[in-house]
Design a protein around this motif. Structure first.
Motif, PDB file in Angstrom:
ATOM      1  N   ILE A   6       0.833  -1.198   0.000  1.00 45.30           N
ATOM      2  CA  ILE A   6       0.000   0.000   0.000  1.00 45.30           C
ATOM      3  C   ILE A   6       0.870   1.252   0.000  1.00 45.30           C
ATOM      4  CG2 ILE A   6      -1.706   1.325   1.305  1.00 45.30           C
ATOM      5  CD1 ILE A   6      -2.753  -1.329   2.397  1.00 45.30           C
ATOM      6  N   ALA A   7       1.897   1.240   0.851  1.00 48.40           N
ATOM      7  CA  ALA A   7       2.784   2.399   0.933  1.00 48.40           C
ATOM      8  C   ALA A   7       3.468   2.650  -0.407  1.00 48.40           C
ATOM      9  CB  ALA A   7       3.827   2.178   2.028  1.00 48.40           C
ATOM     10  N   GLY A   8       3.867   1.584  -1.077  1.00 47.08           N
ATOM     11  CA  GLY A   8       4.516   1.738  -2.372  1.00 47.08           C
ATOM     12  C   GLY A   8       3.587   2.315  -3.420  1.00 47.08           C
ATOM     13  N   LEU A   9       2.333   1.916  -3.379  1.00 46.00           N
ATOM     14  CA  LEU A   9       1.365   2.427  -4.354  1.00 46.00           C
ATOM     15  C   LEU A   9       1.115   3.918  -4.163  1.00 46.00           C
ATOM     16  CD1 LEU A   9      -1.260  -0.462  -4.383  1.00 46.00           C
ATOM     17  CD2 LEU A   9       0.213   0.217  -6.282  1.00 46.00           C
ATOM     18  N   LEU A  10       1.045   4.360  -2.913  1.00 46.98           N
ATOM     19  CA  LEU A  10       0.716   5.751  -2.632  1.00 46.98           C
ATOM     20  C   LEU A  10       1.944   6.648  -2.542  1.00 46.98           C
ATOM     21  CD1 LEU A  10      -2.114   5.248   0.016  1.00 46.98           C
ATOM     22  CD2 LEU A  10      -2.359   5.904  -2.380  1.00 46.98           C
ATOM     23  N   ALA A  11       3.138   6.054  -2.643  1.00 44.36           N
ATOM     24  CA  ALA A  11       4.360   6.849  -2.542  1.00 44.36           C
ATOM     25  C   ALA A  11       4.582   7.721  -3.771  1.00 44.36           C
ATOM     26  CB  ALA A  11       5.566   5.935  -2.335  1.00 44.36           C
ATOM     27  N   ASP A  12       3.982   7.356  -4.899  1.00 49.03           N
ATOM     28  CA  ASP A  12       4.131   8.140  -6.132  1.00 49.03           C
ATOM     29  C   ASP A  12       3.152   9.306  -6.117  1.00 49.03           C
ATOM     30  OD1 ASP A  12       5.152   8.036  -9.169  1.00 49.03           O
ATOM     31  OD2 ASP A  12       3.003   8.502  -9.138  1.00 49.03           O
ATOM     32  N   ARG A  13       3.620  10.509  -6.451  1.00 47.50           N
ATOM     33  CA  ARG A  13       2.779  11.708  -6.377  1.00 47.50           C
ATOM     34  C   ARG A  13       1.619  11.658  -7.355  1.00 47.50           C
ATOM     35  NH1 ARG A  13       5.071  15.853  -3.418  1.00 47.50           N
ATOM     36  NH2 ARG A  13       3.745  17.381  -4.435  1.00 47.50           N
ATOM     37  N   THR A  14       1.822  11.081  -8.533  1.00 48.77           N
ATOM     38  CA  THR A  14       0.735  10.998  -9.508  1.00 48.77           C
ATOM     39  C   THR A  14      -0.357  10.068  -9.011  1.00 48.77           C
ATOM     40  OG1 THR A  14       2.209  11.444 -11.371  1.00 48.77           O
ATOM     41  CG2 THR A  14       0.123  10.355 -11.875  1.00 48.77           C
ATOM     42  N   ARG A  15       0.025   8.899  -8.497  1.00 50.40           N
ATOM     43  CA  ARG A  15      -0.978   7.970  -7.989  1.00 50.40           C
ATOM     44  C   ARG A  15      -1.699   8.552  -6.772  1.00 50.40           C
ATOM     45  NH1 ARG A  15       3.120   4.190  -9.422  1.00 50.40           N
ATOM     46  NH2 ARG A  15       3.852   3.923  -7.285  1.00 50.40           N
ATOM     47  N   ALA A  16      -0.958   9.273  -5.923  1.00 53.13           N
ATOM     48  CA  ALA A  16      -1.584   9.922  -4.764  1.00 53.13           C
ATOM     49  C   ALA A  16      -2.591  10.976  -5.217  1.00 53.13           C
ATOM     50  CB  ALA A  16      -0.519  10.548  -3.873  1.00 53.13           C
ATOM     51  N   ALA A  17      -2.239  11.743  -6.252  1.00 47.03           N
ATOM     52  CA  ALA A  17      -3.155  12.768  -6.774  1.00 47.03           C
ATOM     53  C   ALA A  17      -4.418  12.132  -7.341  1.00 47.03           C
ATOM     54  CB  ALA A  17      -2.451  13.589  -7.855  1.00 47.03           C
ATOM     55  N   PHE A  18      -4.273  10.982  -8.002  1.00 47.92           N
ATOM     56  CA  PHE A  18      -5.448  10.264  -8.513  1.00 47.92           C
ATOM     57  C   PHE A  18      -6.382   9.886  -7.358  1.00 47.92           C
ATOM     58  CE2 PHE A  18      -3.229   8.309 -12.509  1.00 47.92           C
ATOM     59  CZ  PHE A  18      -3.176   9.571 -13.077  1.00 47.92           C
ATOM     60  N   CYS A  19      -5.815   9.311  -6.310  1.00 49.82           N
ATOM     61  CA  CYS A  19      -6.629   8.844  -5.185  1.00 49.82           C
ATOM     62  C   CYS A  19      -7.321  10.001  -4.473  1.00 49.82           C
ATOM     63  CB  CYS A  19      -5.763   8.061  -4.211  1.00 49.82           C
ATOM     64  SG  CYS A  19      -5.214   6.453  -4.852  1.00 49.82           S
ATOM     65  N   LEU A  20      -6.626  11.124  -4.312  1.00 50.43           N
ATOM     66  CA  LEU A  20      -7.234  12.295  -3.681  1.00 50.43           C
ATOM     67  C   LEU A  20      -8.389  12.829  -4.528  1.00 50.43           C
ATOM     68  CD1 LEU A  20      -4.081  14.186  -2.350  1.00 50.43           C
ATOM     69  CD2 LEU A  20      -5.890  13.143  -0.977  1.00 50.43           C
ATOM     70  N   ALA A  21      -8.215  12.843  -5.840  1.00 51.83           N
ATOM     71  CA  ALA A  21      -9.292  13.313  -6.719  1.00 51.83           C
ATOM     72  C   ALA A  21     -10.517  12.410  -6.603  1.00 51.83           C
ATOM     73  CB  ALA A  21      -8.803  13.360  -8.163  1.00 51.83           C
ATOM     74  N   GLY A  73     -13.438   0.784   1.365  1.00 52.11           N
ATOM     75  CA  GLY A  73     -12.462   0.956   2.435  1.00 52.11           C
ATOM     76  C   GLY A  73     -11.284   1.828   2.072  1.00 52.11           C
ATOM     77  N   ALA A  74     -11.043   2.039   0.778  1.00 48.95           N
ATOM     78  CA  ALA A  74      -9.871   2.814   0.361  1.00 48.95           C
ATOM     79  C   ALA A  74     -10.063   4.307   0.619  1.00 48.95           C
ATOM     80  CB  ALA A  74      -9.566   2.572  -1.113  1.00 48.95           C
ATOM     81  N   ALA A  75     -11.299   4.790   0.577  1.00 47.16           N
ATOM     82  CA  ALA A  75     -11.542   6.228   0.759  1.00 47.16           C
ATOM     83  C   ALA A  75     -11.090   6.697   2.129  1.00 47.16           C
ATOM     84  CB  ALA A  75     -13.019   6.537   0.547  1.00 47.16           C
ATOM     85  N   SER A  76     -11.493   5.979   3.182  1.00 46.74           N
ATOM     86  CA  SER A  76     -11.102   6.386   4.532  1.00 46.74           C
ATOM     87  C   SER A  76      -9.597   6.251   4.715  1.00 46.74           C
ATOM     88  CB  SER A  76     -11.847   5.558   5.582  1.00 46.74           C
ATOM     89  OG  SER A  76     -11.592   4.173   5.412  1.00 46.74           O
ATOM     90  N   LEU A  77      -9.007   5.237   4.077  1.00 43.82           N
ATOM     91  CA  LEU A  77      -7.553   5.062   4.164  1.00 43.82           C
ATOM     92  C   LEU A  77      -6.823   6.248   3.547  1.00 43.82           C
ATOM     93  CD1 LEU A  77      -4.983   3.340   4.616  1.00 43.82           C
ATOM     94  CD2 LEU A  77      -5.392   2.366   2.341  1.00 43.82           C
ATOM     95  N   VAL A  78      -7.255   6.656   2.354  1.00 43.74           N
ATOM     96  CA  VAL A  78      -6.595   7.764   1.658  1.00 43.74           C
ATOM     97  C   VAL A  78      -6.766   9.067   2.427  1.00 43.74           C
ATOM     98  CG1 VAL A  78      -6.626   9.175  -0.441  1.00 43.74           C
ATOM     99  CG2 VAL A  78      -6.769   6.686  -0.606  1.00 43.74           C
ATOM    100  N   GLU A  79      -7.976   9.339   2.917  1.00 39.92           N
ATOM    101  CA  GLU A  79      -8.210  10.578   3.662  1.00 39.92           C
ATOM    102  C   GLU A  79      -7.397  10.600   4.952  1.00 39.92           C
ATOM    103  OE1 GLU A  79      -9.927  13.123   2.613  1.00 39.92           O
ATOM    104  OE2 GLU A  79     -10.528  14.295   4.349  1.00 39.92           O
TER     105      GLU A  79
END
Length: 228
Positions: A6-21, A73-79
């Motif tokens: 999970i940490a590896g997936l969200l460590a990239d700024r582009t992937r993090a921006a996708f999840c936040l959007a 479950g991913a929404a609460s994790l990302v927030e």
């Protein structure tokens, strides 16, 4: 899925921006997310494939379009994770113009966090619920009898809120750095606020506007004065 994955997936700024959007609760196309993060469509497609394979996103294809949304479950994790950074917005591109700056300011005042209320509005509701003993913190949030009666008065039957998610939980707000209400009760309150005309969306994003009826209702029901 391991923590390291999970940490590896969200460590990239582009992937993090996708999840936040995708916290707005809608399904987005790969092209829309590419434009949002200002990357090439091929780059977006590669990142989305990794997020889907990792279980953070689910996808649905309709004709030529590929739609993705946050998995259960991913929404609460990302927030929650975004709140531990420098305010969460660092993973999104800087505002390009006044319009984007105004939108982000509006989101800080009131927005949806997936399917519950967030921003200053969400935190104010959470504070008022605790102050008025509608919710109690007993090694975790619980809805009190007074809270059940208050929810019933709004047309929310807490007994009918069944499903895998917690009845009520805290969600750390990345703009306020304090908690708002999530879980089944948080989602029901947000939906009811829309149904009663207390809030309305500003455009097609996450930002919300509290209506005049909403200001009166929040003041009468929870002693909340958003203008103050």
């Amino acid at each position: 899925m391991s923590l390291a994955t999970i940490a590896g997936l969200l460590a990239d700024r582009t992937r993090a921006a996708f999840c936040l959007a995708l916290l707005d609760g809608r399904a987005w196309t790969a092209g829309e997310l590419a434009r949002h993060a200002r990357v090439a469509p091929s780059t977006a497609s590669e990142h989305l494939s990794r997020l889907v394979a990792g279980g953070l996103l689910t996808e649905e294809r309709q004709g030529r379009h590929r739609y993705v949304r946050l998995a259960d479950g991913a929404a609460s994790l990302v927030e929650d994770l975004s709140a531990y950074g420098a305010g969460g917005a660092d993973d999104a591109p800087a505002p390009r113009n006044l319009r984007e700056s105004v939108r982000r300011s509006a989101e800080a005042r009131a927005r949806t966090c997936y399917d519950h209320l967030a921003g200053h509005l969400g935190v104010a509701v959470a504070d008022a619920a605790l102050d008025r003993r509608l919710v109690a913190d007993e090694a975790g949030l619980v809805v009190t009898e007074a809270g059940r009666a208050w929810l019933a008065g709004l047309g929310i039957d807490i007994g009918a809120l069944k499903g895998p998610r917690p009845v009520i939980r805290r969600c750390l707000d990345w703009t306020e750095r304090r908690h708002h209400l999530a879980g089944a009760v948080g989602a029901a309150l947000c939906l009811r606020a829309f149904d009663l005309g207390w809030v309305e969306r500003i455009g097609s994003g996450r930002a919300l506007r509290v209506t005049a009826d909403g200001e009166r209702a929040l003041h009468d029901q929870l002693a909340i004065d958003l203008r103050a």
